[in-house]
Write a protein that holds these residues in place. Structure first.
Motif, PDB file in Angstrom:
ATOM      1  N   GLY A 371       0.816  -1.209   0.000  1.00  0.00           N
ATOM      2  CA  GLY A 371       0.000   0.000   0.000  1.00  0.00           C
ATOM      3  C   GLY A 371       0.846   1.253   0.000  1.00  0.00           C
ATOM      4  O   GLY A 371       0.516   2.245  -0.672  1.00  0.00           O
ATOM      5  N   MET A 372       1.946   1.222   0.735  1.00  0.00           N
ATOM      6  CA  MET A 372       2.857   2.369   0.761  1.00  0.00           C
ATOM      7  C   MET A 372       3.600   2.513  -0.574  1.00  0.00           C
ATOM      8  O   MET A 372       3.684   3.601  -1.148  1.00  0.00           O
ATOM      9  CB  MET A 372       3.842   2.213   1.912  1.00  0.00           C
ATOM     10  CG  MET A 372       4.884   3.307   2.038  1.00  0.00           C
ATOM     11  SD  MET A 372       6.424   2.955   1.101  1.00  0.00           S
ATOM     12  CE  MET A 372       7.008   1.466   1.936  1.00  0.00           C
ATOM     13  N   LEU A 373       4.119   1.394  -1.109  1.00  0.00           N
ATOM     14  CA  LEU A 373       4.903   1.456  -2.341  1.00  0.00           C
ATOM     15  C   LEU A 373       4.057   1.863  -3.545  1.00  0.00           C
ATOM     16  O   LEU A 373       4.535   2.563  -4.443  1.00  0.00           O
ATOM     17  CB  LEU A 373       5.550   0.096  -2.608  1.00  0.00           C
ATOM     18  CG  LEU A 373       6.691  -0.328  -1.680  1.00  0.00           C
ATOM     19  CD1 LEU A 373       7.194  -1.717  -2.067  1.00  0.00           C
ATOM     20  CD2 LEU A 373       7.833   0.674  -1.733  1.00  0.00           C
ATOM     21  N   PHE A 377       5.135   4.641  -6.504  1.00  0.00           N
ATOM     22  CA  PHE A 377       5.355   4.214  -7.892  1.00  0.00           C
ATOM     23  C   PHE A 377       4.302   4.769  -8.856  1.00  0.00           C
ATOM     24  O   PHE A 377       4.442   4.610 -10.056  1.00  0.00           O
ATOM     25  CB  PHE A 377       5.350   2.675  -7.979  1.00  0.00           C
ATOM     26  CG  PHE A 377       6.642   2.039  -7.584  1.00  0.00           C
ATOM     27  CD1 PHE A 377       7.613   1.746  -8.530  1.00  0.00           C
ATOM     28  CD2 PHE A 377       6.906   1.728  -6.260  1.00  0.00           C
ATOM     29  CE1 PHE A 377       8.806   1.151  -8.177  1.00  0.00           C
ATOM     30  CE2 PHE A 377       8.093   1.134  -5.883  1.00  0.00           C
ATOM     31  CZ  PHE A 377       9.065   0.841  -6.848  1.00  0.00           C
ATOM     32  N   ASP A 378       3.265   5.403  -8.351  1.00  0.00           N
ATOM     33  CA  ASP A 378       2.151   5.890  -9.177  1.00  0.00           C
ATOM     34  C   ASP A 378       2.409   7.338  -9.593  1.00  0.00           C
ATOM     35  O   ASP A 378       2.395   8.243  -8.743  1.00  0.00           O
ATOM     36  CB  ASP A 378       0.847   5.792  -8.391  1.00  0.00           C
ATOM     37  CG  ASP A 378      -0.355   6.247  -9.203  1.00  0.00           C
ATOM     38  OD1 ASP A 378      -0.188   6.603 -10.390  1.00  0.00           O
ATOM     39  OD2 ASP A 378      -1.479   6.249  -8.640  1.00  0.00           O
ATOM     40  N   SER A 380       0.612   9.490 -10.822  1.00  0.00           N
ATOM     41  CA  SER A 380      -0.498  10.408 -10.537  1.00  0.00           C
ATOM     42  C   SER A 380      -0.638  10.702  -9.048  1.00  0.00           C
ATOM     43  O   SER A 380      -1.460  11.532  -8.664  1.00  0.00           O
ATOM     44  CB  SER A 380      -1.809   9.819 -11.061  1.00  0.00           C
ATOM     45  OG  SER A 380      -2.135   8.617 -10.378  1.00  0.00           O
ATOM     46  N   SER A 381       0.166  10.029  -8.213  1.00  0.00           N
ATOM     47  CA  SER A 381       0.055  10.209  -6.767  1.00  0.00           C
ATOM     48  C   SER A 381       0.951  11.354  -6.296  1.00  0.00           C
ATOM     49  O   SER A 381       2.062  11.533  -6.800  1.00  0.00           O
ATOM     50  CB  SER A 381       0.454   8.918  -6.050  1.00  0.00           C
ATOM     51  OG  SER A 381       0.576   9.139  -4.650  1.00  0.00           O
ATOM     52  N   PRO A 382       0.497  12.131  -5.302  1.00  0.00           N
ATOM     53  CA  PRO A 382       1.365  13.174  -4.734  1.00  0.00           C
ATOM     54  C   PRO A 382       2.633  12.599  -4.102  1.00  0.00           C
ATOM     55  O   PRO A 382       3.632  13.306  -3.940  1.00  0.00           O
ATOM     56  CB  PRO A 382       0.472  13.833  -3.670  1.00  0.00           C
ATOM     57  CG  PRO A 382      -0.929  13.496  -4.071  1.00  0.00           C
ATOM     58  CD  PRO A 382      -0.859  12.159  -4.716  1.00  0.00           C
ATOM     59  N   ALA A 383       2.621  11.293  -3.746  1.00  0.00           N
ATOM     60  CA  ALA A 383       3.784  10.663  -3.129  1.00  0.00           C
ATOM     61  C   ALA A 383       4.762  10.095  -4.152  1.00  0.00           C
ATOM     62  O   ALA A 383       5.799   9.533  -3.773  1.00  0.00           O
ATOM     63  CB  ALA A 383       3.323   9.547  -2.195  1.00  0.00           C
ATOM     64  N   TYR A 384       4.464  10.247  -5.441  1.00  0.00           N
ATOM     65  CA  TYR A 384       5.342   9.714  -6.498  1.00  0.00           C
ATOM     66  C   TYR A 384       6.722  10.379  -6.433  1.00  0.00           C
ATOM     67  O   TYR A 384       6.825  11.599  -6.325  1.00  0.00           O
ATOM     68  CB  TYR A 384       4.707   9.979  -7.859  1.00  0.00           C
ATOM     69  CG  TYR A 384       5.532   9.523  -9.039  1.00  0.00           C
ATOM     70  CD1 TYR A 384       5.775   8.171  -9.268  1.00  0.00           C
ATOM     71  CD2 TYR A 384       6.049  10.458  -9.937  1.00  0.00           C
ATOM     72  CE1 TYR A 384       6.510   7.755 -10.371  1.00  0.00           C
ATOM     73  CE2 TYR A 384       6.784  10.052 -11.042  1.00  0.00           C
ATOM     74  CZ  TYR A 384       7.017   8.695 -11.250  1.00  0.00           C
ATOM     75  OH  TYR A 384       7.750   8.290 -12.334  1.00  0.00           O
TER      76      TYR A 384
END
Length: 450
Positions: A371-373, A377-378, A380-384
């Motif tokens: 879920g974290m990774l 790796f996405d 479109s995610s702000p965490a990319y």
């Protein structure tokens, strides 16, 4: 890629027979023994022989044949590295005029310990050049022991950076006190004694206690709990020559478990159970009684076992990775490039754990980790964080990966993390992620390009 020429005589090596294990780098038992004698005897003559050998190899390089050329350059780089090490020790000895640290708790070490390993040279062949020779003689004699001394210091303190400093301190102390070496035991034993006491002094000055990790930013799954937090823990690059011999006692979990022992118990356990020193020699080196050494060992062994995985014998083999393990690493690297979370999930055990010393972050359980990774790796995610690439490596007798990230809007992949993997039953059971400043020690570049 394996080497194609003998490191001693330059003749072609026999073709691999297909059996598992590390390929030979010598064409015969005679050449292997000659290499051993050269490493042990040292001396200025050996330095001149090494220079002549490097000159011969340089003149024989043939760039027109790429694969043999690559193998020959690799062999040449090993000899150049040894010559560089000798020069470094000699240069440091020349500059070393300062007395030993005033807060040292150990006395100046003189040779009095009985031999642990019978050397293949007579005592005078070492004693005379060591005591009467110049810096080059001294460096040629002690430099072949540098690697194993650093491994020893690393086991004691758990940090690659600190082990480099400690082995340097050991060699400088040996240079300053070389008149005290009388040849009644091996040079190797004398150096190990100095190194052990240097580590004990370091641990006295730098008290290190296991800490607790902060709560995971992602709630762990599968009831996985955090291990003790050892912020000083660092990886150690494998040496192909000795990886099979040292792998089991360099594994990250073994190193982490050893760090929980008090310094004297740690020293006793390493000297008795890892190095195989007799109790009397250990007592002499540590200025203890034999009874104290035996008592410390009796307390250290069960304390160590409590912190090792129950099924450690299933993966602590000290041998080269299997084809299945290498295939797993290849799939892992491809999944990271593709951002394939399904493939990544299939490679992780349900109770997999990720730790990141010296950062107090940890993640536990396959579901929580995926879920974290998936967010990092996405695109479109702000965490990319960017695109990944990996290069394989070997650390602490285990498979490792040097991870590089190409940040959005950039063209260069920069070193991001060194992952040391523990594999059980064909799945990744644990990932210890370290900071990237040690990439050069593993022969990895700090940047990559497309």
């Amino acid at each position: 890629m394996t080497e194609s020429a003998c490191r001693v005589c330059g003749k072609a090596l026999p073709r691999p027979d297909g059996r598992p294990g590390r390929a030979s780098v010598y064409c015969s038992a005679a050449c292997r023994q000659k290499a051993y004698r050269t490493r042990r005897t040292g001396g200025a003559d050996a330095v001149h022989d090494l220079i002549s050998d490097i000159e011969r190899r340089v003149k024989s390089l043939a760039p027109e044949r790429p694969e043999p050329f690559y193998a020959e350059v690799r062999a040449l780089s090993s000899s150049v590295g040894r010559l560089r090490g000798i020069a470094r020790v000699a240069a440091d000895a020349t500059r070393s005029t300062a007395p030993a640290a005033p807060d040292s708790v150990t006395p100046v070490v003189t040779e009095s310990v009985t031999p642990v390993v019978t050397e293949s040279v007579t005592p005078d062949a070492v004693t005379n050049p060591l005591r009467d020779g110049d810096e080059i003689d001294f460096a040629a004699l002690v430099e072949p022991h540098r690697r194993e001394l650093q491994v020893h210091c690393y086991r004691m303190v758990g940090s690659y950076d600190d082990s480099e400093d400690l082995v340097q301190e050991t060699l400088l102390k040996a240079w300053r006190n070389r008149d005290g070496f009388e040849g009644r035991a091996s040079l190797r034993t004398w150096l190990y004694t100095i190194a052990t006491n240097a580590c004990l002094d370091f641990l006295r000055r730098n008290e290190r206690r296991p800490q607790r990790y902060v709560p995971s930013p992602v709630p762990p799954s599968n009831d996985v709990t955090a291990p003790p937090f050892l912020p000083w823990l660092q990886p150690f690059p494998d040496d192909p020559e000795t990886a099979a011999e040292t792998a089991e006692t360099l594994e990250v979990v073994f190193l982490a478990a050893v760090q929980h022992l008090p310094p004297k118990q740690r020293a006793v356990l390493i000297m008795r159970d890892v190095l195989g020193w007799p109790a009397a020699d250990t007592a002499e080196a540590l200025d203890l009684t034999v009874a104290s050494v035996n008592s410390a060992l009796q307390r250290a062994r069960p304390a160590l076992r409590e912190r090792l995985p129950e099924r450690r014998d299933a993966w602590a083999r000290g041998t080269d990775p299997s084809k299945a393990e290498r295939a797993l690493i290849d799939r892992y690297m491809k999944a990271a490039v593709d951002g394939d979370m399904a493939a990544m999930t299939a490679m992780l055990r349900e109770d997999v754990r990720i730790t990141m010393p010296p950062n107090p972050l940890w993640f536990g359980g396959r579901d929580a980790i995926i879920g974290m990774l998936s967010q990092t790796f996405d695109p479109s995610s702000p965490a990319y964080i960017g695109r990944w690439r990996h290069l394989p490596a070997r650390a602490n007798g285990q498979l490792a990966l040097g991870g590089y990230v190409q940040r959005p809007g950039t063209r260069v992949y920069r070193a991001q993390v060194m992952d040391v993997l523990r594999i059980e039953d064909g799945l990744i059971a644990e990932i210890t992620s370290f900071e990237p400043h040690l990439f050069p020690a593993f022969g990895l570049p700090l940047t990559l390009t497309d």
